[in-house]
Design a protein around this motif. Structure first.
Motif, PDB file in Angstrom:
ATOM      1  N   LEU A  12      13.797   4.078   9.286  1.00 21.15           N
ATOM      2  CA  LEU A  12      12.439   4.550   9.016  1.00 21.15           C
ATOM      3  C   LEU A  12      11.682   3.534   8.168  1.00 21.15           C
ATOM      4  O   LEU A  12      10.510   3.220   8.443  1.00 21.15           O
ATOM      5  N   ALA A  13      12.334   2.990   7.143  1.00 21.92           N
ATOM      6  CA  ALA A  13      11.685   1.991   6.295  1.00 21.92           C
ATOM      7  C   ALA A  13      11.363   0.723   7.090  1.00 21.92           C
ATOM      8  O   ALA A  13      10.288   0.138   6.936  1.00 21.92           O
ATOM      9  N   ALA A  14      12.288   0.297   7.944  1.00 18.10           N
ATOM     10  CA  ALA A  14      12.046  -0.894   8.752  1.00 18.10           C
ATOM     11  C   ALA A  14      10.900  -0.674   9.731  1.00 18.10           C
ATOM     12  O   ALA A  14      10.080  -1.571   9.957  1.00 18.10           O
ATOM     13  N   LEU A  15      10.811   0.506  10.310  1.00 17.28           N
ATOM     14  CA  LEU A  15       9.708   0.817  11.223  1.00 17.28           C
ATOM     15  C   LEU A  15       8.376   0.803  10.483  1.00 17.28           C
ATOM     16  O   LEU A  15       7.370   0.309  11.000  1.00 17.28           O
ATOM     17  N   ALA A  16       8.357   1.336   9.263  1.00 21.09           N
ATOM     18  CA  ALA A  16       7.128   1.330   8.467  1.00 21.09           C
ATOM     19  C   ALA A  16       6.719  -0.098   8.126  1.00 21.09           C
ATOM     20  O   ALA A  16       5.528  -0.431   8.149  1.00 21.09           O
ATOM     21  N   GLY A  63       6.979  11.754   7.548  1.00 19.83           N
ATOM     22  CA  GLY A  63       7.575  10.426   7.539  1.00 19.83           C
ATOM     23  C   GLY A  63       7.266   9.672   6.260  1.00 19.83           C
ATOM     24  O   GLY A  63       8.124   8.979   5.709  1.00 19.83           O
ATOM     25  N   LYS A  64       6.024   9.813   5.768  1.00 22.19           N
ATOM     26  CA  LYS A  64       5.655   9.148   4.516  1.00 22.19           C
ATOM     27  C   LYS A  64       6.447   9.708   3.340  1.00 22.19           C
ATOM     28  O   LYS A  64       6.844   8.971   2.433  1.00 22.19           O
ATOM     29  N   LEU A  65       6.685  11.023   3.369  1.00 24.93           N
ATOM     30  CA  LEU A  65       7.474  11.642   2.307  1.00 24.93           C
ATOM     31  C   LEU A  65       8.897  11.089   2.310  1.00 24.93           C
ATOM     32  O   LEU A  65       9.439  10.716   1.260  1.00 24.93           O
TER      33      LEU A  65
END
Length: 311
Positions: A12-16, A63-65
């Motif tokens: 998730l962090a890599a996608l962001a 997702g941001k949370l």
């Protein structure tokens, strides 16, 4: 939260960060299919979609949370690896948001010792640049773990400390003043005078004109130069009046390349450091994100040396 899949949170962090499954797969050294599978597994765990599959992709509110949580876990993991003397994965880094004027003046010297030490320790640092009124939004959305901001109030789960005041003054080149402002800047001529503006978020010039001329919501003739270094250069070249940090302009004023307009008037911008309070556990032992604390302390020391301290 303890049961959330850490591999899925890393995805998730890599996608962001990367904005696509292809680039996220490259930084994680896995296949796009594996990224999709880990994300689906994480979404199944929380029962909500976390990513809107657009171009570039974007995170949902959920997702941001979870991104905030992922960043915090990464920071805690980085500190544990430092304590163990182990290296970090190439994609792991600590992101903080700063405003461009601070980056161009006092932030790099403030962080230099930590970064030089980090060359041997292997930690990664990312400086995310935004307007000082908007860096706080990046903290709230989980993009960064700390920020330099004009916002005074701490978010829930964060700590805040005052850094000092960045003083903005109005300047122009001597030739520009001689040609366009021989009588100085006045209510009669300011609307025809070009002002250099950093970007559309920047209202420092309007604030200075309001204060200097006693006007409410003045409309300026604007020329946009979205770089702190290029902004100062454009003022020296006579593109218009600039309102910039006195700290940045000091050598140009001393050399005579620029002259002040109304030296008795300034716009003072108070800056604050915000960071998440990161405390986790490693086999029942509490772990603090010491590196984030060190960054905050280094910025506070640098600010004391460079900024105006409030009375």
């Amino acid at each position: 939260m303890k049961d959330l899949d850490s591999a899925g949170l890393d995805c998730l962090a890599a996608l962001a960060d990367e904005g696509s499954f292809e680039r996220a797969a490259k930084v994680l050294s896995i296949t796009q299919s594996a990224v999709s599978q880990r994300l689906r597994s994480l979404e199944a765990q929380v029962g909500q979609p976390l990513v809107v599959r657009s171009r570039p992709l974007r995170l949902t509110e959920s997702g941001k949370l979870l991104l905030r949580y992922a960043r915090q876990l990464q920071a805690l993991r980085a500190d544990v690896m430092r304590e163990l003397g182990a290296g970090l994965a190439p994609h792991e880094r600590l992101a903080i948001a700063v405003n461009a004027d601070s980056l161009a003046t006092w932030v790099l010297p403030a962080l230099n010792d930590i970064v030089q030490r980090g060359l041997s320790e292997g930690f990664g640092l990312e400086l995310v640049v935004d307007d000082q009124d908007f860096t706080h939004d990046r903290l709230r959305q989980g993009e960064v773990l700390g920020c330099v901001s004009t916002v005074r109030q701490a978010l829930r789960g964060c700590v805040v400390r005052a850094l000092g005041v960045m003083r903005y003054v109005a300047v122009a080149s001597p030739d520009f003043v001689a040609q366009h402002l021989p009588q100085g800047l006045t209510v009669a001529n300011f609307a025809q005078t070009p002002f250099l503006v950093f970007n559309r978020k920047d209202d420092t010039q309007s604030l200075w004109v309001s204060k200097a001329l006693g006007l409410r919501a003045p409309r300026l003739r604007e020329r946009f130069v979205p770089s702190s270094e290029a902004y100062a250069r454009a003022v020296c070249m006579g593109w218009g009046v600039g309102v910039a940090p006195e700290l940045q302009l000091r050598p140009l004023l001393a050399s005579g390349e620029l002259v002040p307009l109304r030296p008795d008037v300034s716009v003072d911008v108070a800056l604050y450091w915000h960071q998440w309070k990161l405390v986790g556990e490693l086999e029942t032992a509490p772990v603090r994100a010491a590196l984030l604390d060190e960054l905050g302390q280094a910025l506070a020391r640098g600010a004391r040396q460079a900024l105006v301290m409030p009375s």
